[in-house]
Design an enzyme around this catalytic site. Structure first.
Site, PDB file in Angstrom:
ATOM      1  N   LYS A 127     104.144  17.004  90.247  1.00 45.87           N
ATOM      2  CA  LYS A 127     105.238  16.028  90.325  1.00 45.87           C
ATOM      3  C   LYS A 127     104.642  14.691  90.758  1.00 45.87           C
ATOM      4  O   LYS A 127     103.968  14.068  89.949  1.00 45.87           O
ATOM      5  CB  LYS A 127     106.383  16.611  91.142  1.00 45.87           C
ATOM      6  CG  LYS A 127     107.012  17.783  90.312  1.00 45.87           C
ATOM      7  CD  LYS A 127     108.051  18.643  90.972  1.00 45.87           C
ATOM      8  CE  LYS A 127     108.454  19.790  90.015  1.00 45.87           C
ATOM      9  NZ  LYS A 127     109.272  20.823  90.633  1.00 45.87           N
ATOM     10  N   THR A 186     103.059  20.952  95.089  1.00 43.69           N
ATOM     11  CA  THR A 186     102.647  20.950  93.680  1.00 43.69           C
ATOM     12  C   THR A 186     101.767  19.739  93.406  1.00 43.69           C
ATOM     13  O   THR A 186     101.869  18.720  94.083  1.00 43.69           O
ATOM     14  CB  THR A 186     103.882  20.899  92.747  1.00 43.69           C
ATOM     15  OG1 THR A 186     103.428  20.979  91.394  1.00 43.69           O
ATOM     16  CG2 THR A 186     104.659  19.614  92.903  1.00 43.69           C
ATOM     17  N   THR A 214     121.191  25.626  86.711  1.00 44.83           N
ATOM     18  CA  THR A 214     120.408  24.784  87.616  1.00 44.83           C
ATOM     19  C   THR A 214     121.288  24.238  88.736  1.00 44.83           C
ATOM     20  O   THR A 214     120.865  24.137  89.887  1.00 44.83           O
ATOM     21  CB  THR A 214     119.738  23.647  86.824  1.00 44.83           C
ATOM     22  OG1 THR A 214     118.953  24.222  85.779  1.00 44.83           O
ATOM     23  CG2 THR A 214     118.835  22.824  87.703  1.00 44.83           C
ATOM     24  N   HIS A 223     109.020  18.374  96.333  1.00 46.04           N
ATOM     25  CA  HIS A 223     109.662  17.092  96.000  1.00 46.04           C
ATOM     26  C   HIS A 223     109.415  16.025  97.058  1.00 46.04           C
ATOM     27  O   HIS A 223     110.091  14.997  97.076  1.00 46.04           O
ATOM     28  CB  HIS A 223     111.157  17.289  95.748  1.00 46.04           C
ATOM     29  CG  HIS A 223     111.403  18.086  94.509  1.00 46.04           C
ATOM     30  ND1 HIS A 223     111.367  17.524  93.250  1.00 46.04           N
ATOM     31  CD2 HIS A 223     111.607  19.409  94.323  1.00 46.04           C
ATOM     32  CE1 HIS A 223     111.573  18.472  92.351  1.00 46.04           C
ATOM     33  NE2 HIS A 223     111.707  19.624  92.969  1.00 46.04           N
ATOM     34  N   SER A 229     115.885  19.095  95.365  1.00 43.51           N
ATOM     35  CA  SER A 229     115.734  18.151  94.259  1.00 43.51           C
ATOM     36  C   SER A 229     117.000  17.851  93.484  1.00 43.51           C
ATOM     37  O   SER A 229     117.026  16.915  92.709  1.00 43.51           O
ATOM     38  CB  SER A 229     114.689  18.664  93.292  1.00 43.51           C
ATOM     39  OG  SER A 229     115.193  19.771  92.591  1.00 43.51           O
TER      40      SER A 229
HETATM   41  C1  PLP Z   1     109.165  22.359  90.388  1.00 46.97           C
HETATM   42  C2  PLP Z   1     109.316  23.160  91.650  1.00 46.97           C
HETATM   43  C3  PLP Z   1     108.408  24.181  91.982  1.00 46.97           C
HETATM   44  C4  PLP Z   1     107.365  24.650  91.017  1.00 46.97           C
HETATM   45  O1  PLP Z   1     106.283  23.766  90.974  1.00 46.97           O
HETATM   46  P1  PLP Z   1     105.444  23.670  89.610  1.00 46.97           P
HETATM   47  O2  PLP Z   1     104.162  23.075  90.032  1.00 46.97           O
HETATM   48  O3  PLP Z   1     106.256  22.804  88.689  1.00 46.97           O
HETATM   49  O4  PLP Z   1     105.305  25.060  89.088  1.00 46.97           O
HETATM   50  C5  PLP Z   1     108.496  24.790  93.214  1.00 46.97           C
HETATM   51  N1  PLP Z   1     109.455  24.435  94.097  1.00 46.97           N
HETATM   52  C6  PLP Z   1     110.374  23.493  93.800  1.00 46.97           C
HETATM   53  C7  PLP Z   1     111.407  23.152  94.807  1.00 46.97           C
HETATM   54  C8  PLP Z   1     110.348  22.836  92.559  1.00 46.97           C
HETATM   55  O5  PLP Z   1     111.264  21.948  92.248  1.00 46.97           O
END
Ligand code: PLP
Length: 414
Positions: A247, A244, A362, A216, A188
């Site tokens: 997102k 997830t 980050t 992502h 990301s």
């Molecule tokens: C945001 C993210 C997660 C965590 O997912 P959430 O649902 O926000 O807890 C896991 N892996 C990656 C690569 C992410 O960017």
């Protein structure tokens, strides 16, 4: 120890390094995405959000909102317990069936977040499979790193997106040793995409399981939008697909999709699944509506890719140093924490544009950036305004306008 003094000192160190985190106080406006209100110093201003991970605006989609409304009226606000003790609502069952079919897998399992899905699944497999060895891409998300660490199995880190290095590391073990290879599809912060098929070739050669974080990519890649594994036609070769609901799906929650036996195993042995209350049914209902809608609407994915390509082209034309990402993510390099924060502040206060600065840890020191995420709802006028504003800010702060050369790789994406 003077605890309070210790905390204050560490925070003041962060501030002097220019990487103290300040959260923008936003109030999203349903139906107006990507426009939101920004509360600041007792005032309120309207901003265009350019860094949302609600990549497709599904968090405000009418069908998603209607599903949440309907579910709250029908079932109330909360779930009522952990999945085992009174917290399995019929909507969870329906959503798990949908996610299994969405990912072309036998079964799926819900978690309260994508973070918990990664952390729990990897730590459970690592700690309960005798002599299991983990192989992890060096740019893996913190949730995978933590899961692998908590599993306390042997582990190796392979160079980012490098099947040859993975092959070399796997070769040190006999075929019978249980192994798992963990990686992401879309990374990301740089917006690059893993060679999923080549990594599967190597894993299969050594009889290793594969764990693919599609966080992502979910909603955005593949004919029905389940991710890069679908786009590349390799879903049956990936042992565990993780994603997830927070997102591009636009709600909150996480999941894994895999064989029925593996899913049943994590359901039965995974502490982060067993001991945490389930998501409210209204959340599951909203996510279900979102997934169903996204499966039927490939045109939103085409529009999304077109928006990202257009923005990259417009920025390059102005000499703004955009990383040549091959995904929907548009990273603009600044290369200095303080300047990155200043650029972000100027965009917000002078131009009504919200892009959060991305600083260490980050991304690596020296690769601080503005990470722009255009959505299908950012129109041409918003784009020209963004590009003109960035150009002005670049001149004002005397930032480099030309292509950025070798950029250090991302260390710990969010
Ligand atoms: C945001 C993210 C997660 C965590 O997912 P959430 O649902 O926000 O807890 C896991 N892996 C990656 C690569 C992410 O960017």
């Amino acid at each position: 120890m003077d605890y309070q003094h210790y905390f204050a000192k560490r925070i003041s160190d962060l501030k002097s390094e220019g990487r103290y985190r300040v959260f923008a106080d936003l109030e999203r406006q349903a139906g107006r995405f990507p426009v939101a209100l920004n509360h600041f110093d007792g005032g309120v201003r309207e901003v265009v959000v350019w860094c949302s991970n609600d990549y497709l605006g599904m968090g405000q989609h009418p069908e998603v909102m209607a599903a949440a409304h309907e579910a709250i009226e029908r079932t109330g606000a909360g779930a009522g317990g952990t999945r085992n003790i009174s917290g399995t609502n019929h909507t969870h069952v329906l959503l798990e069936q949908e996610l299994a079919s969405f990912n072309g897998k036998e079964a799926a399992l819900l978690f309260t977040s994508g973070y918990v899905a990664n952390q729990t699944t990897l730590s459970t497999l690592g700690s309960t499979i005798p002599n299991c060895v983990m192989f992890s891409d060096e740019l893996n998300h913190n949730s995978m790193i933590e899961g692998i660490r908590h599993g306390r199995s042997a582990k190796h880190v392979f160079r980012h997106n490098d099947p040859d290095h993975l092959d070399e590391l796997l070769s040190a073990y006999p075929t019978e040793t249980p192994k798992l290879v963990a990686f992401e599809s879309v990374y990301s912060m740089d917006g690059d995409i893993a060679p999923v098929s080549a990594l599967c070739d190597v894993a299969e050669k050594h009889n290793a399981m594969t764990f693919l974080d599609e966080v992502h990519a979910v909603g955005m890649y593949g004919a029905e939008g389940s991710g890069v594994a679908e786009r590349d036609g390799v879903r049956d070769r990936v042992t565990i697909i993780q994603g997830t609901l927070a997102k591009a799906i636009g709600v909150v929650g996480g999941y894994i999709a895999a064989s029925a036996s593996l899913v049943d195993y994590v359901r039965s042995f995974g502490p982060g699944f067993i001991f945490s209350s389930s998501m409210p049914p209204m959340v599951a209902a909203a996510a279900l509506a979102s997934v169903r809608w996204l499966r039927r609407h490939p045109e939103v994915r085409e529009r999304h890719q077109e928006r990202a390509a257009t923005l990259k082209r417009l920025l390059a034309e102005k000499g703004i140093p955009v990383l040549p990402s091959i995904s929907h993510i548009v990273p603009v390099m600044v290369g200095n924490a303080a300047l990155c924060k200043q650029a972000s502040d100027l965009l917000l206060t002078r131009h009504g544009i919200y892009v959060q600065p991305i600083n260490y840890p980050t991304v690596p020191v020296g690769s601080e950036r503005l990470r722009i995420t255009p959505t299908p709802l950012h129109d041409d006028a918003m784009m020209s305004h963004l590009v003109a504003s960035l150009s002005q800010v670049w001149d004002e702060l005397d930032l480099h306008k030309s292509h950025h050369p070798g950029v250090p790789r991302t260390a710990a994406a969010e």
